[in-house]
Design a protein around this motif. Sequence first.
Motif, short mmCIF file in Angstrom:
data_model
loop_
_atom_site.label_atom_id
_atom_site.label_comp_id
_atom_site.label_asym_id
_atom_site.label_seq_id
_atom_site.Cartn_x
_atom_site.Cartn_y
_atom_site.Cartn_z
N LYS A 77 0.83 -1.19 0.00
CA LYS A 77 0.00 0.00 0.00
C LYS A 77 0.88 1.26 0.00
O LYS A 77 2.06 1.20 0.33
N GLN A 83 -0.81 -5.52 2.17
CA GLN A 83 -2.16 -6.10 2.25
C GLN A 83 -2.14 -7.30 1.33
O GLN A 83 -1.62 -7.21 0.20
N SER A 95 -8.89 -10.95 2.78
CA SER A 95 -7.77 -10.02 2.82
C SER A 95 -7.29 -9.84 4.25
O SER A 95 -8.05 -10.01 5.20
N TRP A 97 -4.24 -7.14 6.33
CA TRP A 97 -3.32 -6.03 6.11
C TRP A 97 -2.71 -5.58 7.42
O TRP A 97 -3.19 -5.91 8.49
N SER A 104 -2.45 -5.55 12.85
CA SER A 104 -2.68 -6.36 11.67
C SER A 104 -4.08 -6.93 11.72
O SER A 104 -4.44 -7.64 12.64
#
Length: 160
Positions: A77, A83, A95, A97, A104
């Motif tokens: 990112k 991510q 997902s 990230w 996290s």
Amino acid sequence: MKSWTLKLATLAGSAVLAAAAATASAQAAPAAPSSTVKIEKTPGAPYQTDDGWCHFTNWGGSFYCLRAPVDAVVWKKPDGYPQVFVLGTNRAVYSRWSTAPGVSSWYGGLGGSCKPESGFDSRANGWSITIACVGDDGGWWHNTRSTSGSWSDWKRGKGF
């Protein structure tokens, strides 16, 4: 490598990581509802276990080992933190990230139903990313994250 702490309570509702959450809970003190598990800021490398599923060395999870063309999409990112997007055991896109404070987030289902043998494709531009996969109908489908952080619904076509 610096590690961060994530409260297990944030795992609630995650179908893909239910096994990982159970394992982490079992390793924590049995009667401590605020038990925590250390989480690395990067996912680590994907690896395959004897049961056929892939996992990340640092972030765990259970997802398809796609090989066509990748096991997971790893997006760096604009803030420099990763991510990742994977195809969960139920064939939906998930997902995870990390952020500047190091918190996290566990996988949140983006939904969809993708053919594992077809893999993923993606394109990113700044804070926007489009994830595409081949759906059960054999056609491409995509989901796009806007710069505000919200996700579109799945739409027909590759999206780029």
